[in-house]
Design a protein around this motif. Sequence first.
Motif, PDB file in Angstrom:
ATOM      1  N   LYS A  98       0.885  -1.283   0.062  1.00 58.19           N
ATOM      2  CA  LYS A  98       0.036  -0.048   0.035  1.00 58.19           C
ATOM      3  C   LYS A  98       0.889   1.331   0.113  1.00 58.19           C
ATOM      4  O   LYS A  98       0.380   2.298  -0.652  1.00 58.19           O
ATOM      5  CB  LYS A  98      -1.022   0.024   1.307  1.00 58.19           C
ATOM      6  CG  LYS A  98      -0.331   0.182   2.441  1.00 58.19           C
ATOM      7  CD  LYS A  98      -1.205   0.242   3.809  1.00 58.19           C
ATOM      8  CE  LYS A  98      -0.653   0.773   5.156  1.00 58.19           C
ATOM      9  NZ  LYS A  98      -1.588   0.919   6.056  1.00 58.19           N
ATOM     10  N   ASP A  99       2.015   1.424   0.570  1.00 52.51           N
ATOM     11  CA  ASP A  99       2.891   2.351   0.557  1.00 52.51           C
ATOM     12  C   ASP A  99       3.412   2.657  -0.629  1.00 52.51           C
ATOM     13  O   ASP A  99       3.770   3.796  -1.180  1.00 52.51           O
ATOM     14  CB  ASP A  99       4.233   2.174   1.752  1.00 52.51           C
ATOM     15  CG  ASP A  99       3.799   1.917   3.035  1.00 52.51           C
ATOM     16  OD1 ASP A  99       2.705   2.574   3.531  1.00 52.51           O
ATOM     17  OD2 ASP A  99       4.179   0.977   3.652  1.00 52.51           O
ATOM     18  N   LEU A 129       2.107   1.776  -3.650  1.00 49.94           N
ATOM     19  CA  LEU A 129       1.240   2.285  -4.581  1.00 49.94           C
ATOM     20  C   LEU A 129       0.732   3.685  -4.118  1.00 49.94           C
ATOM     21  O   LEU A 129       0.474   4.368  -5.198  1.00 49.94           O
ATOM     22  CB  LEU A 129      -0.135   1.332  -4.153  1.00 49.94           C
ATOM     23  CG  LEU A 129      -0.121  -0.209  -4.744  1.00 49.94           C
ATOM     24  CD1 LEU A 129      -1.385  -0.808  -4.202  1.00 49.94           C
ATOM     25  CD2 LEU A 129      -0.195  -0.198  -6.322  1.00 49.94           C
ATOM     26  N   GLN A 130       0.779   4.204  -2.818  1.00 49.83           N
ATOM     27  CA  GLN A 130       0.553   5.475  -2.642  1.00 49.83           C
ATOM     28  C   GLN A 130       1.402   6.402  -2.989  1.00 49.83           C
ATOM     29  O   GLN A 130       1.314   7.389  -3.601  1.00 49.83           O
ATOM     30  CB  GLN A 130       0.394   5.780  -1.080  1.00 49.83           C
ATOM     31  CG  GLN A 130      -0.863   5.154  -0.618  1.00 49.83           C
ATOM     32  CD  GLN A 130      -0.859   5.268   0.868  1.00 49.83           C
ATOM     33  OE1 GLN A 130       0.090   5.598   1.689  1.00 49.83           O
ATOM     34  NE2 GLN A 130      -2.234   4.919   1.529  1.00 49.83           N
ATOM     35  N   ALA A 131       2.904   5.823  -2.977  1.00 51.07           N
ATOM     36  CA  ALA A 131       3.971   6.623  -3.613  1.00 51.07           C
ATOM     37  C   ALA A 131       4.084   6.851  -5.219  1.00 51.07           C
ATOM     38  O   ALA A 131       4.259   7.825  -5.603  1.00 51.07           O
ATOM     39  CB  ALA A 131       5.418   5.933  -3.128  1.00 51.07           C
ATOM     40  N   LYS A 139       1.252   6.727  -7.032  1.00 51.21           N
ATOM     41  CA  LYS A 139       0.087   7.802  -7.224  1.00 51.21           C
ATOM     42  C   LYS A 139       0.367   9.057  -6.958  1.00 51.21           C
ATOM     43  O   LYS A 139       0.244  10.139  -7.557  1.00 51.21           O
ATOM     44  CB  LYS A 139      -0.986   7.435  -6.341  1.00 51.21           C
ATOM     45  CG  LYS A 139      -1.889   6.165  -7.171  1.00 51.21           C
ATOM     46  CD  LYS A 139      -2.945   5.542  -6.138  1.00 51.21           C
ATOM     47  CE  LYS A 139      -3.406   4.187  -6.675  1.00 51.21           C
ATOM     48  NZ  LYS A 139      -4.448   3.738  -5.795  1.00 51.21           N
ATOM     49  N   ALA A 140       1.293   9.353  -5.700  1.00 54.24           N
ATOM     50  CA  ALA A 140       1.493  10.650  -5.339  1.00 54.24           C
ATOM     51  C   ALA A 140       2.753  11.297  -6.238  1.00 54.24           C
ATOM     52  O   ALA A 140       2.985  12.459  -6.106  1.00 54.24           O
ATOM     53  CB  ALA A 140       2.208  10.567  -3.759  1.00 54.24           C
ATOM     54  N   ASN A 141       3.553  10.575  -7.077  1.00 55.88           N
ATOM     55  CA  ASN A 141       4.451  10.954  -7.733  1.00 55.88           C
ATOM     56  C   ASN A 141       3.850  10.752  -9.526  1.00 55.88           C
ATOM     57  O   ASN A 141       4.947  10.669 -10.197  1.00 55.88           O
ATOM     58  CB  ASN A 141       5.667  10.274  -7.574  1.00 55.88           C
ATOM     59  CG  ASN A 141       6.314  10.567  -6.124  1.00 55.88           C
ATOM     60  OD1 ASN A 141       6.825  11.617  -6.118  1.00 55.88           O
ATOM     61  ND2 ASN A 141       6.041   9.836  -5.267  1.00 55.88           N
ATOM     62  N   PHE A 158       7.444   6.115  -9.267  1.00 57.68           N
ATOM     63  CA  PHE A 158       8.156   6.387  -7.822  1.00 57.68           C
ATOM     64  C   PHE A 158       9.580   6.148  -8.023  1.00 57.68           C
ATOM     65  O   PHE A 158       9.852   4.649  -8.287  1.00 57.68           O
ATOM     66  CB  PHE A 158       7.292   5.629  -6.774  1.00 57.68           C
ATOM     67  CG  PHE A 158       7.802   5.627  -5.615  1.00 57.68           C
ATOM     68  CD1 PHE A 158       8.277   6.921  -5.030  1.00 57.68           C
ATOM     69  CD2 PHE A 158       8.317   4.713  -4.818  1.00 57.68           C
ATOM     70  CE1 PHE A 158       8.655   6.908  -3.729  1.00 57.68           C
ATOM     71  CE2 PHE A 158       8.770   4.643  -3.352  1.00 57.68           C
ATOM     72  CZ  PHE A 158       8.989   5.620  -2.859  1.00 57.68           C
TER      73      PHE A 158
END
Length: 189
Positions: A123-124, A126-128, A130-132, A136
């Motif tokens: 999940k970390d 995936l979040q990274a 999406k955030a970038n 990533f």
Amino acid sequence: MRFKNLIPFIMVALLISATTYASNTTDPVKDKTVAEKTNETEETIVGVAAANKNFTTLVATVKAAGLVDVLNGDGPFTVFAPVNSAFDKLPEGTVGTLLKPENKKLLTTILTYHVVAGKFKAKDVLQAIKANNGKFVIKTVQGGKLSASLKNGNVILTDANGNTSKVIITDVKASNGIVHAIDSVVMPK
């Protein structure tokens, strides 16, 4: 996120991959017991890999590189661990050549390229991504970089040479980090 200490994770991943190469007879994607059994353990990353028949080649390489103590360390580490079939994709004779004592430095470089400092669950990652804006960049313990992106719902790692590997099993817990199994060995420049 800081990736300064990711090299030990990569080393563990390669260790796991080498162990897998030597004795893999099962498809880790179809054999879900691989992830289930390993998620129940409180073993270190090396212990998790050594207990899993899909990582025999990786374990052999980690031992040959002298990285067992590092990967048994406190961590935390995230290892992108190639399964045995990932090593099978390498040109014939590559693993045997890397296991020779005179190639220990090169083997260490390759293995530490699979390790990231810190504990990064799926999940970390995936979040990274999406955030970038969909890509990533991860600094490995070896010092090189891997790029993580999504393709058809799968996390894809792209190495320094433009080669890719798919994450096939996520979040295998270890007492000193997390292991994500990958289907190809990634290589630094």
